[in-house]
Design a protein around this motif. Structure first.
Motif, short mmCIF file in Angstrom:
data_model
loop_
_atom_site.label_atom_id
_atom_site.label_comp_id
_atom_site.label_asym_id
_atom_site.label_seq_id
_atom_site.Cartn_x
_atom_site.Cartn_y
_atom_site.Cartn_z
N VAL A 160 73.39 77.97 36.22
CA VAL A 160 72.32 77.87 36.39
C VAL A 160 70.84 78.12 35.40
CG1 VAL A 160 70.46 79.56 37.94
CG2 VAL A 160 73.29 79.88 38.33
N GLN A 161 71.30 78.57 34.09
CA GLN A 161 70.43 78.96 32.71
C GLN A 161 70.05 77.55 32.55
OE1 GLN A 161 70.92 81.86 30.27
NE2 GLN A 161 69.61 80.90 28.60
N ILE A 162 71.00 76.66 32.27
CA ILE A 162 70.72 75.16 32.06
C ILE A 162 70.09 74.72 33.50
CG2 ILE A 162 71.53 72.91 31.25
CD1 ILE A 162 71.59 75.44 29.01
N ALA A 163 70.46 74.08 34.18
CA ALA A 163 69.76 73.73 35.52
C ALA A 163 68.75 73.99 35.11
CB ALA A 163 70.49 74.48 36.54
N TYR A 164 67.93 75.82 35.16
CA TYR A 164 67.26 76.12 35.21
C TYR A 164 65.91 75.78 34.17
CZ TYR A 164 62.73 79.41 36.14
OH TYR A 164 61.58 79.86 35.93
N TYR A 165 66.17 74.98 33.14
CA TYR A 165 65.56 74.28 32.28
C TYR A 165 65.55 72.91 32.52
CZ TYR A 165 67.04 77.97 28.96
OH TYR A 165 66.97 79.26 28.56
N GLY A 166 66.35 72.32 33.78
CA GLY A 166 66.15 70.52 33.99
C GLY A 166 65.79 70.85 35.25
N VAL A 167 64.72 72.14 35.39
CA VAL A 167 63.49 71.92 36.85
C VAL A 167 62.12 72.38 35.83
CG1 VAL A 167 62.30 73.65 38.25
CG2 VAL A 167 65.08 72.77 38.96
N MET A 168 62.47 73.38 35.36
CA MET A 168 61.07 72.69 33.22
C MET A 168 60.85 71.74 33.18
SD MET A 168 62.58 76.53 31.76
CE MET A 168 60.43 76.26 30.71
N MET A 169 62.01 70.94 32.90
CA MET A 169 61.79 69.82 32.54
C MET A 169 61.07 68.26 33.21
SD MET A 169 64.28 66.84 30.97
CE MET A 169 65.41 66.61 32.19
N VAL A 170 61.52 68.86 34.52
CA VAL A 170 60.83 68.04 36.30
C VAL A 170 59.95 68.20 36.13
CG1 VAL A 170 60.84 67.81 38.33
CG2 VAL A 170 63.15 67.49 36.75
N VAL A 171 59.60 69.55 36.33
CA VAL A 171 58.01 70.33 36.86
C VAL A 171 57.38 69.85 35.57
CG1 VAL A 171 56.13 72.55 36.11
CG2 VAL A 171 58.37 72.22 37.80
N PHE A 172 57.41 69.73 34.54
CA PHE A 172 56.82 69.35 33.58
C PHE A 172 56.12 67.67 33.62
CE2 PHE A 172 56.44 67.40 28.31
CZ PHE A 172 54.56 67.98 28.53
N TYR A 173 57.03 67.46 33.39
CA TYR A 173 56.69 65.94 33.86
C TYR A 173 55.68 65.04 35.34
CZ TYR A 173 58.21 60.86 34.78
OH TYR A 173 58.06 59.12 34.27
N CYS A 174 56.39 66.25 35.46
CA CYS A 174 55.60 65.94 37.04
C CYS A 174 53.75 66.48 36.34
CB CYS A 174 56.03 66.75 38.27
SG CYS A 174 57.56 65.73 38.89
#
Length: 596
Positions: free
Chosen positions: A182-196
């Protein structure tokens, strides 16, 4: 010039050679630490949704002990090799996914295929990935492997509209979520949000970000069959109220440890040689000279539409990984972002430093090929040297053992053979360093101890308040205590000595189920991990005490009618039984509503 067909064939040959060289496919983990803990439970658990072998019982799905069944790649592998227990063969698809994901992103950035595949190999066989594979943290590896694909499909959706693009992002995020970290997946969401945010500011439009949000939301819905159980378990676990600042920041990355990017052995290579700022680590966070040099070239001379996004993403993740040492980013995230306070090890966000740097190195390689006539030769030599360096380091990080070593480790010793002669229902208290606490699960011996990712809060509270009192041993159905040295106690009677271990009968042990107050009779008609049937008789209304960790998804029927289950002593299970004889059925069903 080399045709794309030959480039792909060379890539596959190099990938197979590297993988075989580092992992010796068909061999296994070293039987120690997390590797032994996860292996033992994997061998012990079948289709059960409740694991009775450790910690007085724990749900197998919500705690992610057996949630691999939700991952289609793991299911396909298990279908092809249903009886294969080789740890290193099953992670090969995720290494390949990691390499191809980096290549896919770089192709979108108009980087040649050959460079994309070289960088893909540099990402897949980076010491970070090899380390997680070597120490048995397969869920981290699986989730990290999908990070570049998450960026790829996010970029595709922002640039190219359409329902298909939304569904592809949703499928990728679903696959990452069911990769179980879950933690790594959460970091993935943070990356996507920052890209957006990056794209919305540049293009002055939020609609592409809305499409990305829809894709992520659909991905969450697809993973709901698993994550409704995970979310429920999180509310019952020791992380329900967060893990606390000190615990969350234990594995903070000190800024000085950035020297390891260039000199991997500066703070020790890992294990016993490590003398850095974290409690311990198995391998340094090392990118490789090829990645570092070409990434710097990209920052200085390279041209790419995502260049500065990647640079800033790497910088933000780098600073956030400092945790307690420089909490200017980690502290706001810890106190403001939802769920973030349930995670630990800030250094894990370094994966969002590694990925951008590898992608930037691809841009740098393209720049070198354009600027110099023999640039292609420089890129190929650098790639070969970098991969050879990773291969040598990988052997040092992974250190696989033969499958026979693991089989020997899992064989029952004389103590297990003695205990298996007892046909009664009981638990053990193994106070030995001889085996991992989960080792006894392989031999279907139930223990009050055990090693899992996150324990249930009521179990931990019971252990903190009662363990290791004699009262706790009685309530926990402990019948045998195993030690490595002789013990003297009026409650312990030595009944066996073998393989350097002393086995004591605890003469105050209580059965798995008994009437806590008042006299009565209890007999077991059926016992399995998920379902128990008992016949009971009591002369007066009494509390039937069941030595099993309380969980709200255990349901009870008495004589065919639903009856409530009580939480006893904060940790265990109980049922109020009226006078008379009754048939009691208990069933654990993780898919049924708690209120039904």
């Amino acid at each position: 010039k080399v045709s794309k067909k030959w480039i792909v064939l060379i890539f596959l040959a190099v990938f197979a050679g590297l993988y075989y060289y580092v992992f010796f496919t068909g061999q296994d983990y070293q039987p120690m630490g997390d590797m032994a803990a996860s292996n033992c439970l994997k061998y012990a658990l079948g289709d059960e949704t409740w694991c009775s072998y450790v910690q007085c019982g724990v749900p197998a799905v919500g705690s992610l002990l057996s949630a691999w069944r939700y991952n289609p790649i793991c299911l396909i592998y298990n279908w092809i090799y249903p009886h294969d227990r080789s740890e290193y063969r099953w992670i090969a698809p995720f290494f390949l996914l990691a390499a191809l994901g980096v290549c896919a992103v770089l192709i979108r950035l108009e980087v040649p295929l050959a460079i994309g595949l070289i960088c893909g190999l540099l990402y897949a066989f980076n010491p970070t990935m090899l380390n997680y594979a070597g120490v048995g943290h397969g869920s981290k590896l699986m989730t990290i492997a999908l990070l570049p694909w998450l960026l790829f499909f996010t970029d595709r959706l922002i640039v190219k509209r359409g329902v298909l693009s939304i569904l592809l992002l949703a499928g990728c995020f679903w696959l990452q979520l069911v990769s179980l970290h879950v933690q790594i997946a959460y970091y993935g969401v943070m990356m996507v949000v920052f890209y957006c945010l990056w794209h919305s500011i540049k293009q002055k439009s939020v609609w592409p970000s809305v499409r990305v949000g829809m894709g992520l939301f659909i991905g969450v819905l697809l993973s709901a069959p698993l994550y409704t159980k995970v979310w429920e378990y999180s509310k019952l676990s020791v992380r329900s109220a967060g893990v606390g600042w000190d615990y969350a920041t234990q594995w903070s990355f000190h800024p000085l440890e950035s020297i390891s990017y260039v000199l991997p052995g500066f703070f020790g290579f890992g294990g016993e040689t490590y003398h850095g700022y974290m409690p311990f680590t198995y391998a340094p966070l090392y990118w490789g000279i090829a990645v570092l040099v070409f990434a710097v070239m990209a920052i200085i001379w390279g041209k790419s539409r995502l260049k500065w996004f990647l640079v800033i993403l790497a910088g933000l993740a780098w600073v956030m990984s400092f945790g307690k040492y420089l909490p200017i980013l980690y502290a706001p995230a810890y106190f403001i972002l939802p769920i973030f306070d349930k995670f630990r090890a800030p250094m894990m966000i370094q994966v969002l430093v590694l990925l951008p740097m590898v992608l930037l190195s691809g841009v740098g390689m393209k720049t070198v090929m354009k600027r110099f006539k023999s640039g292609w030769l420089v890129v190929v030599v650098a790639g070969v040297v970098g991969l050879a360096q990773f291969a040598v380091m990988g052997k040092r990080v992974v250190q696989p053992v033969s499958a026979q070593t693991m089989q020997e480790y899992l064989k029952p010793d004389s103590v297990v053979q003695f205990l298996q002669q007892d046909s009664t229902i009981f638990r053990i208290l193994p106070l030995v360093k001889h085996h991992n606490p989960n080792w006894y699960a392989v031999h279907h011996l139930e223990s009050v101890l055990g090693q899992i990712g996150v324990s249930m809060a009521n179990y931990q509270a019971g252990m903190d308040s009662l363990f290791p009192s004699w009262e706790f041993l009685s309530l926990a159905n402990v019948k045998y205590v195993i030690t490595e040295s002789p013990q003297e106690s009026p409650y312990l009677e030595q009944v066996f000595l073998g393989d350097g271990q002393y086995v004591y009968l605890y003469n105050r042990h209580q059965p798995r189920a008994f009437f806590y107050q008042g006299a009565g009779e209890v007999s077991w008609l059926e016992k399995s991990a998920d379902r128990n049937v008992l016949y009971v008789f009591t002369e007066t209304e009494s509390l039937l005490f069941i030595s099993q960790t309380y969980h709200p998804r255990w349901k009870a029927k008495m004589d065919g009618f639903n009856v409530p289950i009580e939480q006893v002593n904060g940790m265990f299970t109980g049922i109020i039984v009226p006078a008379g004889q009754h048939r009691i059925e208990l069933e654990f069903n993780p898919w049924r509503s708690v209120d039904n």
